[in-house]
Design an enzyme around this catalytic site. Structure first.
Site, mmCIF file in Angstrom:
data_model
loop_
_atom_site.group_PDB
_atom_site.id
_atom_site.type_symbol
_atom_site.label_atom_id
_atom_site.label_comp_id
_atom_site.label_asym_id
_atom_site.label_seq_id
_atom_site.Cartn_x
_atom_site.Cartn_y
_atom_site.Cartn_z
ATOM 1 N N HIS A 240 -9.152 14.604 12.505
ATOM 2 C CA HIS A 240 -9.579 15.786 11.751
ATOM 3 C C HIS A 240 -9.085 17.102 12.366
ATOM 4 O O HIS A 240 -8.539 17.959 11.687
ATOM 5 C CB HIS A 240 -11.108 15.841 11.712
ATOM 6 C CG HIS A 240 -11.769 14.567 11.308
ATOM 7 N ND1 HIS A 240 -11.931 14.167 10.009
ATOM 8 C CD2 HIS A 240 -12.349 13.598 12.075
ATOM 9 C CE1 HIS A 240 -12.572 13.016 9.964
ATOM 10 N NE2 HIS A 240 -12.822 12.640 11.197
HETATM 11 O O1 RIB Z 1 -16.466 15.636 10.955
HETATM 12 C C1 RIB Z 1 -15.395 15.637 11.856
HETATM 13 C C2 RIB Z 1 -15.596 16.683 12.899
HETATM 14 O O2 RIB Z 1 -16.760 16.396 13.637
HETATM 15 C C3 RIB Z 1 -14.467 16.724 13.944
HETATM 16 O O3 RIB Z 1 -14.334 18.025 14.422
HETATM 17 C C4 RIB Z 1 -14.952 15.824 15.030
HETATM 18 O O4 RIB Z 1 -14.430 16.189 16.327
HETATM 19 C C5 RIB Z 1 -16.423 16.097 14.987
HETATM 20 O O5 RIB Z 1 -16.657 17.262 15.769
#
Ligand code: RIB
Ligand code: CA
Length: 314
Positions: A240
Site C-alpha cells: 500500500h
Molecule cells: O491499510 C493499509 C495501511 O495500514 C498501510 O499503511 C499499512 O502500513 C497499514 O498502516
C-alpha cells in the site's frame, strides 16, 4: 523532488522508505504510532534507512496516541509484534533526532528554499499531519503536495467500511481533509489492493538479492505476503504505502479525480469510513482531494524492485 515521509513501519512502510530514498531527495522520515507502537515504528525507520545505506536521513518521532488520546489497535496480525514480521532488523546505533516530528515538519517546510517541489507523503494514521495542519497552517499550505495512503472508496480492512490508517485516527483524517490543501491526494485501499507483488515476484526477487544487504527486504515481503494470504483472498502482497510515494514521484502511472471526501468520526459501525462523493450531481460539496482510482501495477512493481536492490546496484 524533495520528500518528507511520515510513516508507521510496518512492512509496506519499509518499502515506501526504499522507494522514496531511491526516487526522491528524501529529506527525513517522521514516525507515528500505527501498525505498531511509536517505539517500534521509530526503531524500524532507523533500521530500514541503515539497511538502505542511508544513515544520513534523519528520523523524528511523533505521536503514538491519536488526536483523541487513544492508544489505538495495532496491526500486528499483518506486520508482526514489532512491525517487521518475524524478522529482527539490526538495531540502528542512531537515535531519533531530539526535535519532535511535528515541530521538525513545521520548521523544515517553513525554511524550505522552494528550488525543488516539496511533498509530504503520509503512509500511516494522519495524527502528525493533523497536528501540523492545526499548529502550523502556513507550513501545511506551503507543501506542493500531500500524498496519503489511507481511506477507501469501497471496502475497508480494519472494519467492513474503514481502512486501517483512517480507522486508527478518524479525527486526524477529518482535520486534514477539512484543512483545504489544494493538492491532497488519497490512495485508498480500493486502489492499493490492485498493486500486488505476487508469490512469483517475491520468489524471483528473493533469488535476485540473496546474500546481499537488501535480502532482508525479500524476507519482509515474504512474511507480508504470507500474512496477507492467511487473512485475505488477495493474490499477493499489497504494498500500500509504496503506492503513496510513487503518486508523488511517478504521477504519470496513476489516474485520479477530484472529489469531496468526508471521514466518519462517530462511534458507530461507520467510524473511520472515507465517504467519497461520486454522485453525478451538478451541485454537491466542493472537492477537497484527488482520489486515485487507477495505477500501472506492472510499472510500480518494476520501480519497487529497483528501489529494493542493494545500494549501488541500480
Ligand atoms: O491499510 C493499509 C495501511 O495500514 C498501510 O499503511 C499499512 O502500513 C497499514 O498502516
Ligand atoms: Ca503504513
Amino acid at each position: 523532488m524533495d520528500i518528507l515521509l511520515d510513516c508507521d513501519p510496518g512492512l509496506d512502510d519499509a518499502v515506501a522508505i526504499a522507494v522514496a530514498a531511491r526516487f526522491s531527495n528524501l529529506l527525513a522520515v517522521t514516525t507515528v504510532g500505527g501498525n505498531v507502537g511509536l517505539d517500534h515504528t521509530t526503531a524500524n525507520a532507523l533500521a530500514v534507512l541503515d539497511l538502505l545505506g542511508r544513515p544520513d536521513v534523519p528520523v523524528h518521532s511523533g505521536h503514538d496516541e491519536t488526536i483523541r488520546g487513544d492508544i489505538p489497535i495495532r496491526a500486528t496480525e499483518f506486520h508482526g509484534r514489532t512491525g517487521t514480521g518475524s524478522i529482527e532488523l539490526p538495531r540502528s546505533v542512531r537515535a531519533p533526532d531530539s526535535l519532535d516530528a511535528v515541530g521538525f515538519l513545521a520548521k523544515t517546510i517553513r525554511s524550505h528554499d522552494g528550488v525543488q517541489p516539496l511533498w509530504l507523503v503520509a503512509s500511516g494514521p494522519l495524527t502528525n499531519v493533523a497536528y501540523l495542519a492545526s499548529s502550523a497552517p502556513d507550513a501545511f499550505a506551503k507543501l506542493d503536495g500531500i500524498s496519503w495512503m489511507g481511506g477507501s472508496a469501497t471496502y475497508g480492512n480494519a472494519t467492513p467500511g474503514a481502512e486501517f490508517n483512517a480507522f486508527t485516527d478518524p479525527e486526524a483524517a477529518q482535520i486534514v481533509f477539512a484543512a483545504g490543501h489544494s493538492n491532497l491526494i488519497m490512495s485508498g485501499l480500493h486502489l492499493t489492493h490492485t498493486v500486488l507483488l505476487d508469490r512469483l515476484w517475491i520468489d524471483r526477487f528473493t533469488a535476485e538479492v540473496a546474500g546481499s544487504s537488501t535480502a532482508v527486504f525479500a524476507e519482509m515481503l515474504d512474511y507480508y505476503e504470507r500474512s496477507q494470504r492467511a487473512v485475505t483472498t488477495i493474490a499477493g502482497a499489497a504494498v500500500h504505502d509504496a503506492v503513496a510515494v510513487a503518486v508523488a514521484t511517478h504521477p504519470q502511472l496513476f489516474e485520479a479525480q477530484r472529489y469531496a471526501v468526508e471521514v466518519m468520526t462517530d462511534s458507530g459501525a461507520a467510524r473511520g469510513m472515507t465517504l467519497v462523493d461520486r454522485r453525478p450531481y451538478r451541485v454537491k460539496a466542493p472537492a477537497n482531494c484527488s482520489v486515485v482510482d487507477a495505477a500501472d501495477g506492472a510499472a510500480l512493481a518494476a520501480l519497487i524492485w529497483e528501489s529494493l536492490l542493494p545500494p549501488g546496484i541500480h
